[in-house]
Design an enzyme around this catalytic site. Structure first.
Site, mmCIF file in Angstrom:
data_model
loop_
_atom_site.group_PDB
_atom_site.id
_atom_site.type_symbol
_atom_site.label_atom_id
_atom_site.label_comp_id
_atom_site.label_asym_id
_atom_site.label_seq_id
_atom_site.Cartn_x
_atom_site.Cartn_y
_atom_site.Cartn_z
ATOM 1 N N GLU A 151 0.848 -1.198 0.000
ATOM 2 C CA GLU A 151 0.000 0.000 0.000
ATOM 3 C C GLU A 151 0.880 1.243 0.000
ATOM 4 O O GLU A 151 2.042 1.203 0.405
ATOM 5 C CB GLU A 151 -0.919 -0.085 1.239
ATOM 6 C CG GLU A 151 -1.966 0.964 1.428
ATOM 7 C CD GLU A 151 -2.898 1.254 0.263
ATOM 8 O OE1 GLU A 151 -2.415 1.524 -0.849
ATOM 9 O OE2 GLU A 151 -4.118 1.327 0.496
ATOM 10 N N ASP A 152 0.331 2.353 -0.498
ATOM 11 C CA ASP A 152 1.103 3.597 -0.527
ATOM 12 C C ASP A 152 1.142 4.265 0.850
ATOM 13 O O ASP A 152 2.192 4.685 1.319
ATOM 14 C CB ASP A 152 0.540 4.568 -1.585
ATOM 15 C CG ASP A 152 -0.974 4.794 -1.463
ATOM 16 O OD1 ASP A 152 -1.623 4.144 -0.608
ATOM 17 O OD2 ASP A 152 -1.515 5.614 -2.218
ATOM 18 N N ASP A 174 -3.709 5.722 6.475
ATOM 19 C CA ASP A 174 -4.205 6.961 7.057
ATOM 20 C C ASP A 174 -5.141 6.572 8.211
ATOM 21 O O ASP A 174 -4.687 6.273 9.310
ATOM 22 C CB ASP A 174 -4.914 7.706 5.916
ATOM 23 C CG ASP A 174 -5.298 9.119 6.254
ATOM 24 O OD1 ASP A 174 -4.542 9.780 6.958
ATOM 25 O OD2 ASP A 174 -6.373 9.578 5.806
ATOM 26 N N PHE A 182 -1.077 16.235 4.157
ATOM 27 C CA PHE A 182 -1.466 15.595 2.904
ATOM 28 C C PHE A 182 -0.266 15.562 1.964
ATOM 29 O O PHE A 182 0.275 16.597 1.599
ATOM 30 C CB PHE A 182 -2.635 16.345 2.251
ATOM 31 C CG PHE A 182 -3.225 15.573 1.116
ATOM 32 C CD1 PHE A 182 -4.152 14.570 1.355
ATOM 33 C CD2 PHE A 182 -2.808 15.802 -0.189
ATOM 34 C CE1 PHE A 182 -4.682 13.819 0.303
ATOM 35 C CE2 PHE A 182 -3.324 15.057 -1.245
ATOM 36 C CZ PHE A 182 -4.262 14.065 -0.991
ATOM 37 N N ARG A 185 1.501 11.647 -9.110
ATOM 38 C CA ARG A 185 1.894 10.278 -8.750
ATOM 39 C C ARG A 185 3.315 9.967 -9.215
ATOM 40 O O ARG A 185 3.987 9.103 -8.672
ATOM 41 C CB ARG A 185 0.948 9.261 -9.391
ATOM 42 C CG ARG A 185 -0.481 9.315 -8.878
ATOM 43 C CD ARG A 185 -1.245 8.093 -9.382
ATOM 44 N NE ARG A 185 -2.679 8.211 -9.221
ATOM 45 C CZ ARG A 185 -3.360 7.926 -8.115
ATOM 46 N NH1 ARG A 185 -2.722 7.518 -7.047
ATOM 47 N NH2 ARG A 185 -4.677 8.047 -8.068
HETATM 48 P P1 IMP Z 1 -7.357 4.994 4.838
HETATM 49 O O1 IMP Z 1 -8.448 4.001 4.621
HETATM 50 O O2 IMP Z 1 -7.854 6.228 5.527
HETATM 51 O O3 IMP Z 1 -6.147 4.414 5.553
HETATM 52 O O4 IMP Z 1 -6.998 5.519 3.408
HETATM 53 C C1 IMP Z 1 -5.872 5.239 2.740
HETATM 54 C C2 IMP Z 1 -5.972 5.843 1.345
HETATM 55 O O5 IMP Z 1 -6.281 7.243 1.385
HETATM 56 C C3 IMP Z 1 -4.631 5.730 0.683
HETATM 57 O O6 IMP Z 1 -4.502 4.513 -0.019
HETATM 58 C C4 IMP Z 1 -4.601 6.948 -0.225
HETATM 59 O O7 IMP Z 1 -5.185 6.623 -1.469
HETATM 60 C C5 IMP Z 1 -5.473 7.961 0.474
HETATM 61 N N1 IMP Z 1 -4.638 8.939 1.219
HETATM 62 C C6 IMP Z 1 -4.545 9.053 2.554
HETATM 63 N N2 IMP Z 1 -3.696 10.027 2.921
HETATM 64 C C7 IMP Z 1 -3.235 10.555 1.764
HETATM 65 C C8 IMP Z 1 -2.291 11.614 1.468
HETATM 66 O O8 IMP Z 1 -1.694 12.272 2.334
HETATM 67 N N3 IMP Z 1 -2.055 11.861 0.151
HETATM 68 C C9 IMP Z 1 -2.665 11.159 -0.848
HETATM 69 N N4 IMP Z 1 -3.546 10.157 -0.616
HETATM 70 C C10 IMP Z 1 -3.831 9.862 0.675
HETATM 71 MG MG MG Z 2 -4.407 4.195 -2.152
#
Ligand code: IMP
Ligand code: MG
Length: 173
Positions: free
Chosen positions: A97-98, A101, A150, A163
């Site tokens: 995963e990238d 959050d 962010f 990206r």
């Molecule tokens: P989560 O379910 O809140 O953990 O969401 C994770 C997803 O939200 C990641 O796979 C990203 O696609 C997006 N995301 C969360 N934080 C960022 C950020 O700082 N920049 C860009 N995308 C983000």
């Molecule tokens: Mg993502």
């Protein structure tokens, strides 16, 4: 898209850390094959750079999910836009995963994939924002812990742009 972007993690630091992670993963999976699951689109850049440095055999599959995020009352609901092509039964699966959050996407995916009987299931993320966590996730490999900002670059987007940046940055307002 011509925003000013401040570098948070420079390219050479990202590259060095990915090499460390790949060495660690190759060691941990010695004698096995890694079935890498790249979560589209954010983790494409990281997945490729990581896998290039594996010394163990690796196969790829791809999954695309969309988080309902703040649009619904009950967060944590995830919609599958593209499911895996192959079965993961009996495989040593590594979800790449990238960023983590809230943790909602990954905790949903982890539960879903563990119900499909892999031999093992682990998570590797390039970035982690621990301050934002709403749902606990078992993450085995983390590239960098970052503050609640962010970020873009290295696969992460703002309105689908940035990206391709070779570093992790923050958009300056
Ligand atoms: P989560 O379910 O809140 O953990 O969401 C994770 C997803 O939200 C990641 O796979 C990203 O696609 C997006 N995301 C969360 N934080 C960022 C950020 O700082 N920049 C860009 N995308 C983000
Ligand atoms: Mg993502």
């Amino acid at each position: 898209m011509t925003d000013k972007i401040k570098v948070l993690i420079p390219e050479d630091v990202v590259t060095r850390r990915i090499k460390e992670l790949a060495d660690q993963i190759s060691k941990d999976y010695e004698g096995r094959q890694v079935h890498l699951i790249c979560i589209l689109k954010g983790s494409i850049v990281f997945s490729c750079d990581l896998a290039k440095r594996f010394t163990v055999p690796v196969t790829f599959d791809f999954m695309s999910v969309s988080s309902y995020g703040n649009e619904t009352v009950s967060s944590g609901r995830v919609r599958i836009l593209k499911d895996l092509d192959e079965s993961i039964q009996g495989k040593d699966v590594l979800i790449v995963e990238d960023i983590i959050d809230s943790g909602n996407t990954l905790s949903y995916l982890y539960d879903l994939l563990s119900s499909r009987s892999p031999n093992s299931l682990n998570i590797c993320t390039l970035l982690d924002k621990p301050d934002r966590r709403e749902t606990d996730v078992k993450v085995k490999y983390v590239g960098f812990e970052i503050p609640d900002e962010f970020v873009v670059g290295y696969g992460l987007d703002y309105n689908q742009f940035y990206r391709n940046l070779p570093y992790v940055g923050v958009i300056e307002s």
